[in-house]
Design a protein around this motif. Structure first.
Motif, PDB file in Angstrom:
ATOM      1  N   ARG A 112       0.832  -1.199   0.000  1.00  0.00           N
ATOM      2  CA  ARG A 112       0.000   0.000   0.000  1.00  0.00           C
ATOM      3  C   ARG A 112       0.867   1.251   0.000  1.00  0.00           C
ATOM      4  N   GLU A 113       1.878   1.286   0.854  1.00  0.00           N
ATOM      5  CA  GLU A 113       2.744   2.466   0.913  1.00  0.00           C
ATOM      6  C   GLU A 113       3.542   2.633  -0.371  1.00  0.00           C
ATOM      7  N   ALA A 114       3.988   1.514  -0.971  1.00  0.00           N
ATOM      8  CA  ALA A 114       4.733   1.597  -2.233  1.00  0.00           C
ATOM      9  C   ALA A 114       3.846   2.127  -3.351  1.00  0.00           C
ATOM     10  N   ALA A 115       2.610   1.646  -3.418  1.00  0.00           N
ATOM     11  CA  ALA A 115       1.688   2.116  -4.456  1.00  0.00           C
ATOM     12  C   ALA A 115       1.385   3.599  -4.307  1.00  0.00           C
ATOM     13  N   LEU A 116       1.088   4.031  -3.094  1.00  0.00           N
ATOM     14  CA  LEU A 116       0.764   5.439  -2.869  1.00  0.00           C
ATOM     15  C   LEU A 116       1.959   6.338  -3.151  1.00  0.00           C
ATOM     16  N   ASP A 163     -12.600  -7.373   1.772  1.00  0.00           N
ATOM     17  CA  ASP A 163     -13.603  -7.151   0.737  1.00  0.00           C
ATOM     18  C   ASP A 163     -13.464  -5.717   0.231  1.00  0.00           C
ATOM     19  N   GLN A 164     -14.198  -5.385  -0.819  1.00  0.00           N
ATOM     20  CA  GLN A 164     -14.024  -4.076  -1.450  1.00  0.00           C
ATOM     21  C   GLN A 164     -14.366  -2.931  -0.499  1.00  0.00           C
ATOM     22  N   VAL A 165     -15.380  -3.109   0.315  1.00  0.00           N
ATOM     23  CA  VAL A 165     -15.820  -2.026   1.204  1.00  0.00           C
ATOM     24  C   VAL A 165     -14.770  -1.698   2.248  1.00  0.00           C
ATOM     25  N   HIS A 166     -14.023  -2.708   2.698  1.00  0.00           N
ATOM     26  CA  HIS A 166     -13.105  -2.503   3.824  1.00  0.00           C
ATOM     27  C   HIS A 166     -11.632  -2.487   3.421  1.00  0.00           C
ATOM     28  N   ASP A 167     -11.339  -2.570   2.137  1.00  0.00           N
ATOM     29  CA  ASP A 167      -9.937  -2.631   1.721  1.00  0.00           C
ATOM     30  C   ASP A 167      -9.226  -1.305   2.006  1.00  0.00           C
ATOM     31  N   PRO A 168      -8.116  -1.312   2.742  1.00  0.00           N
ATOM     32  CA  PRO A 168      -7.453  -0.057   3.114  1.00  0.00           C
ATOM     33  C   PRO A 168      -6.766   0.647   1.954  1.00  0.00           C
ATOM     34  N   LEU A 169      -6.307  -0.079   0.942  1.00  0.00           N
ATOM     35  CA  LEU A 169      -5.697   0.591  -0.207  1.00  0.00           C
ATOM     36  C   LEU A 169      -6.736   1.368  -1.004  1.00  0.00           C
ATOM     37  N   ILE A 170      -7.907   0.787  -1.179  1.00  0.00           N
ATOM     38  CA  ILE A 170      -8.973   1.515  -1.888  1.00  0.00           C
ATOM     39  C   ILE A 170      -9.308   2.803  -1.144  1.00  0.00           C
TER      40      ILE A 170
END
Length: 299
Positions: free
Chosen positions: A27-31, A67-74
């Protein structure tokens, strides 16, 4: 009446990654990559297939996905898109869908809203000469819906056609997307090194040439923590098949200018989208015809 003004060009970017088995690290690498691309002027930024997690072990995969609702990267990408006023295309994430996992692309608009999702249609069930064996259908549920989505830049709209990785080998998907108006085809990927070295660039260029479309494909690259090797070589190709930008195998960012006039030019010079015809297969006596009737205009 005065002629309409040409639509302006914009800068697109691919964030190439080497995702690990740790979703927080990924997540940090993507952001960080998205922020780097935005600082360089990109307004559409794409990350690879499996941005949030690359792991072979099925039990570990299920333990680490949301799931999609709770994904932290989204959630984080939605905030960043809103902050920077950019479109973020999370190339794909593994997301929990009951007892299976969806390999899902998430397109987030400049208001931070989810503009579209796409589940990978073609699953990679392959035994490679190297001895590698992949059975995505054992874990993932395949999609059934082709998807286009408006890409709004300022007050101008372009059209993206969505796909993921192994979809690249099925040209009828891209023709269908182009026929309903897609000017930019997207193929975020986690291509194996062996198949990528042999086929990656030629297939990217072919899809661009066949459809008179830009192709933008962010990829995973290098030796991953779970032992797999991916090809990298994130790429942006113009509608005439020219490579505008290409990475090597290392994580990083590539950028290119997307000029929509090149779509019009390519489709005018080679108007194949207008020339699609129905035909029957041997032995069908006309009962079956392929491909589908053209459903869009040659823009």
């Amino acid at each position: 009446m005065p002629a309409s003004s040409p639509r302006p060009s914009f800068v697109a970017a691919c964030v190439q990654m080497r995702s690990t088995t740790d979703p927080a690290v990924n997540r940090e690498a993507a952001l960080a990559g998205i922020r780097q691309a935005a600082a360089a002027g990109a307004v559409y930024i794409q990350t690879p297939e499996m941005t949030s997690l690359v792991v072979r072990d099925r039990k570990e995969l299920f333990a680490k996905v949301s799931d999609q609702v709770h994904d932290p990267l989204i959630a984080a990408a939605r905030e960043l898109a809103r902050e920077k006023r950019i479109t973020i295309h999370l190339g794909s994430l593994p997301l929990q869908e009951n007892d299976r996992i969806a390999n899902r692309a998430i397109v987030i608009d400049a208001q931070g809203e989810i503009a579209a999702t796409y589940d990978k249609i073609h699953l990679f069930d392959v035994d490679l000469p190297s001895g590698e064996s992949w059975r995505e259908s054992a874990t993932y549920t395949g999609g059934h819906q082709a998807v286009t989505v408006p890409l709004v830049v300022g007050d101008v709209t372009y059209t993206l056609g969505l796909s993921i990785c192994y979809d690249l080998r099925f040209p009828y998907l891209y023709r269908a997307l182009a026929e309903v108006g897609a000017e930019i085809l997207t193929v975020p990927a986690c291509f194996t090194r062996q198949t990528g070295e042999a086929h990656w660039q030629v297939l990217q260029r072919a899809r661009a040439i066949e459809n008179g479309s830009f192709v933008i494909s962010a990829a995973q690259g290098g030796l991953h923590e779970d032992g797999r090797q991916t090809w990298g070589h994130s790429i942006i190709v113009d509608p005439w098949g020219r490579v505008l930008a290409e990475a090597d195998a290392e994580p990083g960012v590539i950028l290119a200018t997307i000029d929509p006039a090149l779509v019009t030019q390519a489709r005018s010079q080679i108007p194949s989208l207008r020339h699609t015809r129905l035909f029957s297969l041997p032995g069908t006596e006309g009962d079956n015809v392929v491909p589908l009737q053209p459903r869009g205009k040659d823009a």
